[in-house]
Design a protein around this motif. Sequence first.
Motif, PDB file in Angstrom:
ATOM      1  N   ALA A 260       0.816  -1.221   0.000  1.00 32.94           N
ATOM      2  CA  ALA A 260       0.000   0.000   0.000  1.00 32.94           C
ATOM      3  C   ALA A 260       0.850   1.271   0.000  1.00 32.94           C
ATOM      4  CB  ALA A 260      -0.971  -0.008   1.170  1.00 32.94           C
ATOM      5  N   PRO A 261       1.890   1.390   0.842  1.00 29.70           N
ATOM      6  CA  PRO A 261       2.707   2.600   0.777  1.00 29.70           C
ATOM      7  C   PRO A 261       3.348   2.824  -0.591  1.00 29.70           C
ATOM      8  CG  PRO A 261       3.115   1.443   2.830  1.00 29.70           C
ATOM      9  CD  PRO A 261       2.274   0.526   1.980  1.00 29.70           C
ATOM     10  N   TRP A 262       3.715   1.731  -1.263  1.00 34.07           N
ATOM     11  CA  TRP A 262       4.287   1.877  -2.615  1.00 34.07           C
ATOM     12  C   TRP A 262       3.200   2.299  -3.607  1.00 34.07           C
ATOM     13  CZ3 TRP A 262       2.941  -0.744  -7.085  1.00 34.07           C
ATOM     14  CH2 TRP A 262       3.748  -0.468  -8.195  1.00 34.07           C
ATOM     15  N   LEU A 263       2.036   1.647  -3.540  1.00 33.82           N
ATOM     16  CA  LEU A 263       0.967   1.943  -4.488  1.00 33.82           C
ATOM     17  C   LEU A 263       0.503   3.386  -4.384  1.00 33.82           C
ATOM     18  CD1 LEU A 263      -1.051   0.825  -6.606  1.00 33.82           C
ATOM     19  CD2 LEU A 263      -2.566   0.253  -4.697  1.00 33.82           C
ATOM     20  N   TYR A 264       0.447   3.915  -3.159  1.00 34.21           N
ATOM     21  CA  TYR A 264      -0.060   5.274  -2.930  1.00 34.21           C
ATOM     22  C   TYR A 264       1.080   6.258  -2.666  1.00 34.21           C
ATOM     23  CZ  TYR A 264      -4.534   2.874  -2.512  1.00 34.21           C
ATOM     24  OH  TYR A 264      -5.646   2.124  -2.761  1.00 34.21           O
ATOM     25  N   ARG A 265       2.226   5.993  -3.239  1.00 37.71           N
ATOM     26  CA  ARG A 265       3.428   6.805  -2.960  1.00 37.71           C
ATOM     27  C   ARG A 265       3.308   8.241  -3.422  1.00 37.71           C
ATOM     28  NH1 ARG A 265       4.019   3.342  -7.036  1.00 37.71           N
ATOM     29  NH2 ARG A 265       4.951   3.983  -9.025  1.00 37.71           N
ATOM     30  N   ARG A 266       2.350   8.533  -4.295  1.00 36.55           N
ATOM     31  CA  ARG A 266       2.141   9.915  -4.745  1.00 36.55           C
ATOM     32  C   ARG A 266       0.811  10.484  -4.261  1.00 36.55           C
ATOM     33  NH1 ARG A 266       4.486   7.368  -9.267  1.00 36.55           N
ATOM     34  NH2 ARG A 266       6.580   8.152  -9.731  1.00 36.55           N
ATOM     35  N   SER A 267       0.130   9.770  -3.392  1.00 36.63           N
ATOM     36  CA  SER A 267      -1.189  10.203  -2.925  1.00 36.63           C
ATOM     37  C   SER A 267      -1.082  10.930  -1.592  1.00 36.63           C
ATOM     38  CB  SER A 267      -2.126   8.996  -2.763  1.00 36.63           C
ATOM     39  OG  SER A 267      -2.414   8.399  -4.017  1.00 36.63           O
ATOM     40  N   ARG A 268      -2.075  11.768  -1.340  1.00 32.80           N
ATOM     41  CA  ARG A 268      -2.203  12.419  -0.041  1.00 32.80           C
ATOM     42  C   ARG A 268      -2.889  11.478   0.938  1.00 32.80           C
ATOM     43  NH1 ARG A 268      -2.657  18.020  -0.005  1.00 32.80           N
ATOM     44  NH2 ARG A 268      -3.254  17.826   2.190  1.00 32.80           N
ATOM     45  N   TYR A 269      -2.560  11.639   2.201  1.00 32.33           N
ATOM     46  CA  TYR A 269      -3.164  10.848   3.271  1.00 32.33           C
ATOM     47  C   TYR A 269      -3.830  11.784   4.277  1.00 32.33           C
ATOM     48  CZ  TYR A 269      -0.757   6.397   2.189  1.00 32.33           C
ATOM     49  OH  TYR A 269      -0.316   5.234   1.606  1.00 32.33           O
TER      50      TYR A 269
ATOM     51  N   VAL B 230      -6.194  10.462  11.624  1.00 28.50           N
ATOM     52  CA  VAL B 230      -7.010  11.106  12.655  1.00 28.50           C
ATOM     53  C   VAL B 230      -6.201  11.467  13.898  1.00 28.50           C
ATOM     54  CG1 VAL B 230      -9.104   9.975  11.836  1.00 28.50           C
ATOM     55  CG2 VAL B 230      -7.750   8.912  13.670  1.00 28.50           C
ATOM     56  N   SER B 231      -4.915  11.136  13.901  1.00 31.93           N
ATOM     57  CA  SER B 231      -4.072  11.462  15.046  1.00 31.93           C
ATOM     58  C   SER B 231      -2.621  11.554  14.613  1.00 31.93           C
ATOM     59  CB  SER B 231      -4.210  10.406  16.147  1.00 31.93           C
ATOM     60  OG  SER B 231      -3.713   9.152  15.699  1.00 31.93           O
ATOM     61  N   GLU B 232      -1.827  12.264  15.415  1.00 30.92           N
ATOM     62  CA  GLU B 232      -0.390  12.339  15.173  1.00 30.92           C
ATOM     63  C   GLU B 232       0.246  10.960  15.334  1.00 30.92           C
ATOM     64  OE1 GLU B 232       1.416  14.696  14.065  1.00 30.92           O
ATOM     65  OE2 GLU B 232       0.165  16.490  14.268  1.00 30.92           O
ATOM     66  N   ALA B 233      -0.298  10.139  16.242  1.00 31.00           N
ATOM     67  CA  ALA B 233       0.241   8.799  16.440  1.00 31.00           C
ATOM     68  C   ALA B 233       0.152   7.982  15.156  1.00 31.00           C
ATOM     69  CB  ALA B 233      -0.503   8.096  17.573  1.00 31.00           C
ATOM     70  N   THR B 234      -0.993   8.062  14.466  1.00 33.61           N
ATOM     71  CA  THR B 234      -1.148   7.334  13.207  1.00 33.61           C
ATOM     72  C   THR B 234      -0.233   7.912  12.141  1.00 33.61           C
ATOM     73  OG1 THR B 234      -3.427   6.720  13.718  1.00 33.61           O
ATOM     74  CG2 THR B 234      -2.790   6.703  11.397  1.00 33.61           C
ATOM     75  N   ARG B 235      -0.099   9.212  12.125  1.00 38.25           N
ATOM     76  CA  ARG B 235       0.813   9.856  11.172  1.00 38.25           C
ATOM     77  C   ARG B 235       2.239   9.343  11.362  1.00 38.25           C
ATOM     78  NH1 ARG B 235       4.118  14.355  11.096  1.00 38.25           N
ATOM     79  NH2 ARG B 235       4.214  15.454   9.093  1.00 38.25           N
ATOM     80  N   GLU B 236       2.658   9.226  12.598  1.00 45.46           N
ATOM     81  CA  GLU B 236       4.002   8.725  12.880  1.00 45.46           C
ATOM     82  C   GLU B 236       4.155   7.271  12.447  1.00 45.46           C
ATOM     83  OE1 GLU B 236       4.491   9.396  17.031  1.00 45.46           O
ATOM     84  OE2 GLU B 236       4.482  11.602  16.828  1.00 45.46           O
ATOM     85  N   GLU B 237       3.120   6.461  12.684  1.00 47.24           N
ATOM     86  CA  GLU B 237       3.184   5.057  12.285  1.00 47.24           C
ATOM     87  C   GLU B 237       3.228   4.909  10.766  1.00 47.24           C
ATOM     88  OE1 GLU B 237       1.336   1.978  15.205  1.00 47.24           O
ATOM     89  OE2 GLU B 237      -0.166   3.507  14.787  1.00 47.24           O
ATOM     90  N   LEU B 238       2.483   5.748  10.067  1.00 49.64           N
ATOM     91  CA  LEU B 238       2.555   5.721   8.609  1.00 49.64           C
ATOM     92  C   LEU B 238       3.962   6.068   8.138  1.00 49.64           C
ATOM     93  CD1 LEU B 238      -0.850   7.395   7.700  1.00 49.64           C
ATOM     94  CD2 LEU B 238      -0.187   5.041   7.197  1.00 49.64           C
ATOM     95  N   GLY B 239       4.609   7.008   8.824  1.00 50.62           N
ATOM     96  CA  GLY B 239       5.981   7.359   8.496  1.00 50.62           C
ATOM     97  C   GLY B 239       6.918   6.174   8.645  1.00 50.62           C
ATOM     98  N   GLU B 240       6.669   5.345   9.657  1.00 53.28           N
ATOM     99  CA  GLU B 240       7.487   4.152   9.863  1.00 53.28           C
ATOM    100  C   GLU B 240       7.315   3.147   8.726  1.00 53.28           C
ATOM    101  OE1 GLU B 240       6.310   2.664  13.628  1.00 53.28           O
ATOM    102  OE2 GLU B 240       7.088   4.391  14.755  1.00 53.28           O
ATOM    103  N   LEU B 241       6.179   3.216   8.033  1.00 52.42           N
ATOM    104  CA  LEU B 241       5.931   2.326   6.896  1.00 52.42           C
ATOM    105  C   LEU B 241       6.459   2.900   5.588  1.00 52.42           C
ATOM    106  CD1 LEU B 241       2.291   1.072   7.615  1.00 52.42           C
ATOM    107  CD2 LEU B 241       4.475   0.173   8.442  1.00 52.42           C
ATOM    108  N   GLY B 242       7.031   4.092   5.651  1.00 53.00           N
ATOM    109  CA  GLY B 242       7.605   4.690   4.447  1.00 53.00           C
ATOM    110  C   GLY B 242       6.760   5.753   3.795  1.00 53.00           C
ATOM    111  N   VAL B 243       5.621   6.114   4.412  1.00 52.64           N
ATOM    112  CA  VAL B 243       4.792   7.191   3.869  1.00 52.64           C
ATOM    113  C   VAL B 243       5.406   8.520   4.296  1.00 52.64           C
ATOM    114  CG1 VAL B 243       2.504   8.249   3.840  1.00 52.64           C
ATOM    115  CG2 VAL B 243       2.723   5.752   3.989  1.00 52.64           C
ATOM    116  N   ASP B 244       5.725   9.357   3.332  1.00 52.47           N
ATOM    117  CA  ASP B 244       6.334  10.657   3.624  1.00 52.47           C
ATOM    118  C   ASP B 244       5.401  11.467   4.525  1.00 52.47           C
ATOM    119  OD1 ASP B 244       7.515  13.141   3.663  1.00 52.47           O
ATOM    120  OD2 ASP B 244       7.521  13.423   1.492  1.00 52.47           O
ATOM    121  N   PRO B 245       5.837  11.821   5.737  1.00 56.65           N
ATOM    122  CA  PRO B 245       4.961  12.581   6.645  1.00 56.65           C
ATOM    123  C   PRO B 245       4.452  13.883   6.043  1.00 56.65           C
ATOM    124  CG  PRO B 245       6.866  11.735   7.834  1.00 56.65           C
ATOM    125  CD  PRO B 245       7.130  11.476   6.377  1.00 56.65           C
TER     126      PRO B 245
END
Length: 395
Positions: free
Chosen positions: A146-155, A158-173
């Motif tokens: 999913a992070p690769w497929l949506y590598r050019r998409s906006r996210y 609902v929380s900073e905690a989720t934002r940080e976890e997405l960053g750990e998966l490679g989603v640009d914060p």
Amino acid sequence: MEVWEDLRGRDVVVLSWRDTRNPEGGGAELYLEKVTQGLIARGCRVTVFTAAYDGAPVDEVVDGIRYVRRGTKLTVYLEGMRALRRGDLGDPDVVVDVQNGLPFFTRLVTRKPVVVLVHHVHREQWPVVYPGLTGRVGWWLESRFAPWLYRRSRYVSVSEATREELGELGVDPARVTVVHNGTEPAPLTAPGKSPTPHVAVVGRLVPHKQVEHAIDAVLAARVVYPDLTLDIVGDGWWRDELHAYAAAREAGDAVRFLGHVDEETKHDAYERAWLLLLPSLKEGWGLVIGEAGMHHTPAIAYHSAGGTRESIADGVSGVLVDDKVAFTAALMELLGDDRRRRELGKEALSMSHAYSWERAQDGFAQVLCDVIHRRRPLRSLRSARQRERVPVGRR
């Protein structure tokens, strides 16, 4: 130009696993309902594609939102991709892909801009709900594909905690905007707490909510507080297992299962409870925390759940703990400290007012507007925290 003028006449297509009328619907579905209602108010045309369920029309319009229901909770993904590719959902200006563990893989079937909505990352939930190979494949799809497929998409998270976890998966914060949940004003209920020690769990009955922890904590606390009772409000596919668990623990009348209830009954449960117990493994935010706060009812939850670190000001509007032992200890301590409970309840009420659905609707609409007009994303829309009152412990 105001956001609603920028969005007027735009077509938005949303693909979501469930909607609020689904018997398994919960906080994530309420969030979606609220933000899409905000889009309708701003002049958008909104279509929500979601799974079918018994008794639900396959097509209907509710509050201006068109609902299209096809497939089961597993086949809904394939059906959604097919409907989007064939144009059955119209010609959207933007697509919202709700990633509840799995996304709808919309980037494979459309060239329209896609916004991915994520409440929380399911790292811990996959092995609990789907042990073995199925869970490992699911986690690979969520964490790698999913992070690769949506590598050019906006996210949107609902929380900073989720934002940080997405960053750990490679989603640009820089591509993730935080739009917090809101809290609905509480309806009028019969005032007053239960005269005897009483606590509540509110939510879907599924394994990762770990309702067993609440049952264990209550039964342990009854050694000191023999009149203590627990109401479990909600339903789900883990219901029979929880009934069996309570029976095996000889809970008797200490634990009462209320099932799926109407809003008035739910808020009566919040009002009567001395404390809300939320032993969930993971929460993107925890809507029930704010709902309980409207009734001066503070919550005990796990620090590791993620979003709870933002919806609860630890030690100010509620208590966050690290494990089951500490969960039980916090319960026993607060049951015996009326003054402390009242202080936490007062701040829980204040905290619940700090997050409104109007702010959430503004924030979500702003993200879609930016995507449609190809504007650079903001790092975070912390509107509620910046512009509305937040308890002193949050500053």
